[in-house]
Each structure stands twice: as C-alpha cells, then as structure tokens.
Design a protein around this motif. Structure first.
Motif: not given
Length: 278
Positions: A1-4, A49-53
C-alpha cells in the motif's frame, strides 16, 4: 500500500510565528526539527496502518525544510524547488492514500499563520465557486487523481476546514488558535501521538474502503489577488480571463489547474516580491 505525505510547516506542532517557519528566522532551525518530528509521527502511523511505501513531499516555502538525516528511515523524500506540482509533486494514481501534515487554514480565516499559498498576495480562491485554500486545492487535486485524502494535522482551524471539505478525513489538531500568531499548544509528545494514531486510522480506512475514481471533469478556478497588476499580467496566459480588476479565472481538470496555478504564483512573485505573513 503506497502512502503519500504532503508536509507543510505552519500547522506543525509548537509553531506560531513567521520566525518559526521562514528560513533565517530566529527559531526556524527549531521549527525544522518540529516539522521533521511531525512527519515522522505520520510515517510511523502510516506504516502501522499497513503502508508498504511512504513518500514525503517537503511542501513548505523553499521545500528544503525537513532534516534529511533525521527523517524516518523508511520514508523517501521529494525535496527542493521549483516543482511543477509544488505541494502535490509526484502524487499520482498509484498511491492509495494521502496524508496532509502541518497544514494551515486558508486566507481570511482566524487560524495560526493562515494564508493561501502567498501570504497576503492572494486574498481569496474558489473552485467552482467554493472558497478554497491550500487544504481544498490539495484535496481536490488528490481526489481528481483517484487518491483518497485520509488524514490531516494542523491547528483546530485547519482541521475544521478539512472536515468541512471532507468529513471522512481523520484530523489531528496539535494546537488551538487564539489569534493568527498565537495558540494553545498540545504537549509535543501528545501531539505526535495524536498524529501517529490519526495517520494509522486514516491508512487503515483507505485499505478497507473502495478506491477513489479519477475525475478529469473541467472545473473553474478563480483567484483574487491583492494587486490588479498581477491579474492584468495573468490575463496574457491563454485561457485565463479577468472577472474584475483583481480576480482571474480559468477552467480545466483540477490537476492541470494546480499546475497552472504554480505559473500564476511565479508571475505574482516576480511582480510583488512582498514577504508573507505581513
């Protein structure tokens, strides 16, 4: 999951004045530490929370504020300027969620260091007639790209502005405005805990919810400047027209409007050269 993560500075824990957030200010170096800690708290929460990036965009002023060697080791960073998309540089449809850290309320609002992009040069902005500042423009751009905005930290005025824009966004107020340059502050450790928990909650909600749908429908952006000279010069850009002596408007998909607005600011800066927060 990608987060910005888009990271501004005026809404950061503990900061209340221009000297806290402007390069050369007597408390700016301390402000950089606090900004970095707020971003690190958001990164920790995103990963929990589950971010992978995690990609962080340093989005304030010179865009060289975050302390690179103190940034969370799992967070990549977009740093420096100019950036064509400024506060949302490198945001694209491949991201699952966007976090807004250290944001502030729009011009004319009684929030800490409130303004819209350029200190007092921009008096008002609207998207399809709806009053908008940096919060609304970032949210609208992310949404148009198909990215959900899930969390915002800042003062209580910024949090209220985001809630009005999108009630589904988790907010973390780290200070409570008493005037434009005064606030009641949460203890730093408590503020960072609030940011971390809000980020985790927002990212989990994004993981469990339905992906946003991109939207390339044309919208109308209007900007009212302090100076009629700015409006007159901007009218020379194809597709831009003056509504009155100080207000310009144009249409297009929101991401294209955001990039064009960066050109607007470049023109305004060349004509005015006035310091922000005056």
């Amino acid at each position: 999951m990608r987060v910005y993560i888009s990271a501004d500075m005026e809404g950061v824990t503990g900061l209340v004045g221009a000297d806290d957030v402007q390069m050369g200010g007597r408390d700016y170096e301390r402000g950089r530490v606090m900004m970095t800690e707020d971003v690190n708290a958001a990164a920790r929460g995103a990963l929990a929370g589950g971010a992978t990036e995690v990609l962080v965009n340093d989005a304030h002023s010179t865009q060289r504020n975050l302390l690179v060697d103190q940034l969370h080791p799992e967070a990549a960073l977009v740093r420096g300027r100019p950036k064509p998309m400024t506060m949302v540089q490198d945001l694209d449809a491949g991201f699952d969620a966007m976090l807004c850290v250290g944001f502030h309320a729009r011009a004319g609002t009684l929030g800490v260091l409130s303004h819209s992009f350029m200190g007092h040069e921009i008096e008002d902005m609207w998207l399809d007639g709806r009053p908008m500042g940096e919060i609304g423009f970032a949210h609208a751009t992310a949404t148009a790209l198909g990215v959900r905005v899930v969390m915002l930290s800042g003062d209580d005025a910024a949090c209220a502005e985001m809630t009005e824009w999108d009630g589904g966004v988790v907010t973390a107020p780290v200070k409570f405005a008493r005037d434009r340059f005064a606030a009641r502050l949460l203890p730093s450790a408590e503020a960072w805990k609030e940011i971390e928990e809000a980020a985790a909650e927002g990212v989990r909600a994004a993981a469990e919810g339905r992906p946003a749908e991109p939207d390339d429908a044309p919208r109308t952006l209007a900007v009212r400047w302090q100076s009629a000279s700015v409006a007159q010069q901007l009218e020379g850009i194809p597709g831009v027209r003056r509504r009155d002596d100080r207000t310009v408007e144009t249409e297009g998909p929101v991401p294209a409007l955001y990039r064009l607005f960066g050109v607007f600011m470049g023109v305004a800066s060349s004509l005015t050269g006035q310091a922000p927060y005056c």
